[in-house]
Design a protein around this motif. Structure first.
Motif, PDB file in Angstrom:
ATOM      1  N   ASP A   1       0.824  -1.216   0.000  1.00  0.00           N
ATOM      2  CA  ASP A   1       0.000   0.000   0.000  1.00  0.00           C
ATOM      3  C   ASP A   1       0.860   1.270   0.000  1.00  0.00           C
ATOM      4  O   ASP A   1       0.589   2.246   0.710  1.00  0.00           O
ATOM      5  CB  ASP A   1      -0.948   0.003   1.205  1.00  0.00           C
ATOM      6  CG  ASP A   1      -2.165  -0.880   0.974  1.00  0.00           C
ATOM      7  OD1 ASP A   1      -2.408  -1.275  -0.172  1.00  0.00           O
ATOM      8  OD2 ASP A   1      -2.854  -1.189   1.965  1.00  0.00           O
TER       9      ASP A   1
ATOM     10  N   ALA B   1       2.469   4.768  -0.642  1.00  0.00           N
ATOM     11  CA  ALA B   1       1.921   6.068  -1.021  1.00  0.00           C
ATOM     12  C   ALA B   1       2.653   6.544  -2.271  1.00  0.00           C
ATOM     13  O   ALA B   1       3.892   6.613  -2.286  1.00  0.00           O
ATOM     14  CB  ALA B   1       2.091   7.070   0.103  1.00  0.00           C
TER      15      ALA B   1
ATOM     16  N   SER C   1      -2.928   5.852  -2.270  1.00  0.00           N
ATOM     17  CA  SER C   1      -2.557   4.616  -1.582  1.00  0.00           C
ATOM     18  C   SER C   1      -3.627   3.554  -1.795  1.00  0.00           C
ATOM     19  O   SER C   1      -4.827   3.844  -1.713  1.00  0.00           O
ATOM     20  CB  SER C   1      -2.378   4.883  -0.081  1.00  0.00           C
ATOM     21  OG  SER C   1      -1.928   3.734   0.594  1.00  0.00           O
TER      22      SER C   1
END
Length: 352
Positions: free
Chosen positions: A110, A112, A140
């Protein structure tokens, strides 16, 4: 051999803007030059064409190509809105979705990321397209990433992008879009640099503009940044124009997207980059100018800690105004009148 749908910027094998778009190709060349660039991959123009499909591409080309050269802004927006709706309904398909998911996972769970449009026509020596297509910061999650990729594709047909192509003598029919997916750097400060003085074309200078937080407000021209003038030969900071910086752009509390936040009182009038960071920016600016062979207009971000090792470049493209003028003439003839114009008409000197 079929063109790849996912290309890592550090393994691009000299792929050009026809596959990676202007931003993607520029990042690949920065990486080749040894510049510090956040990890990134590109969802190529081949992926865009495959996802949209031949039939829908033909329909879009007919719609975009049918816009009269003198069409009113509302007519451009009407056609653009219809095309964007069509692209918004495109399903990426299992193969492309899986490829994007695999590449995204390689950046970290995940992670960013910034999701940046990278048109095949942009960032050439003649056409920059700066700010004409969409960028999304602090994205994200796989589902959100897929949505933003599709949004970047659709931004190829905003009224402003179509109008820019029209004024540049380029057709919107056949236009193609890649998308850069790049790890976000938690920005203490960020901004832009030019490897000449935008007020008069003086190529002996590098000019950096910066703010606290993310650099998008500088790129969009929505704020007045600090400005530093650096001498390419001596490395001296020959001039500092510091401003009061009340707000900065930061990651939203939700973790997705951005929001404005107040700058701490003690930092509002302080320089947003240190002398050490400016020295590193000067080194990088000179390096990329040599690498590309023409004056550059680029973007940088500085990580949460101070120091040269925290300075990253996230874009560099050919400067498109003064680069067309011979160095001696630009310095001699632009020094007075363009300096005046740059103060009378905000942003007039920096159109790239």
């Amino acid at each position: 051999m079929n063109a790849p749908h996912i290309v890592w910027i550090h393994r691009s094998d000299a792929a050009g803007s026809d596959l990676l778009g202007g931003k993607g190709a520029g990042l690949a060349r920065l990486t080749e030059a040894g510049v510090r660039v956040p990890p990134a991959f590109v969802v190529s123009t081949a992926a865009f064409r495959a996802a949209v499909g031949a039939d829908l591409l033909a329909e879009i080309d007919t719609m975009a190509g049918g816009v009269a050269p003198d069409a009113a802004a509302e007519d451009l927006e009407a056609v653009g809105a219809e095309v964007r709706e069509l692209i918004g309904g495109v399903a990426l398909g299992d193969t492309l979705t899986g490829a994007v998911a695999k590449a995204y996972a390689a950046l970290g769970h995940d992670a960013a990321v910034a999701v940046r449009s990278s048109s095949a026509a942009e960032d050439s020596a003649d056409h920059s397209f700066a700010g004409e297509h969409d960028t999304y910061l602090w994205v994200s999650g796989e589902a959100e990433l897929i949505n933003r990729i599709r949004d970047c594709w659709a931004s190829l047909f905003t009224a402003r992008a179509m109008d820019y192509r029209r004024k540049a003598g380029l057709s919107s029919a056949g236009a193609s879009m890649a998308v850069v997916v790049q790890v976000m750097v938690p920005a203490r400060a960020a901004g832009v640099f030019m490897t000449l003085n935008p007020e008069n074309g003086d190529r002996s200078k590098v000019v950096c503009e910066s703010v606290w937080g993310l650099g998008e407000p500088v790129v969009s021209g929505s704020v007045t940044p600090d400005r530093f003038y650096l001498d390419k030969v001596t490395g001296e900071i020959v001039r500092r124009d510091l401003v009061v910086k009340d707000v900065r752009l930061v990651r939203a509390a939700s973790g997705q997207g951005t929001t404005s936040a107040q700058v701490e009182p003690e930092l509002r009038e302080a320089p947003s980059v240190t002398a050490e960071e400016l020295t590193e920016l000067l080194r990088l600016a000179k390096l990329v100018e040599r690498q590309f062979g023409v004056p550059q207009d680029g973007e940088f971000v500085i990580g949460s800690d101070e120091g040269a090792e925290n300075v990253y470049l996230v874009q560099s493209r050919p400067e498109t105004v003064w680069s067309r003028t011979s160095p001696s003439r630009a310095t001699r003839e632009g020094s007075v009148i363009d300096s005046i114009l740059s103060h009378l008409v905000p942003g007039s000197a920096r159109q790239a």
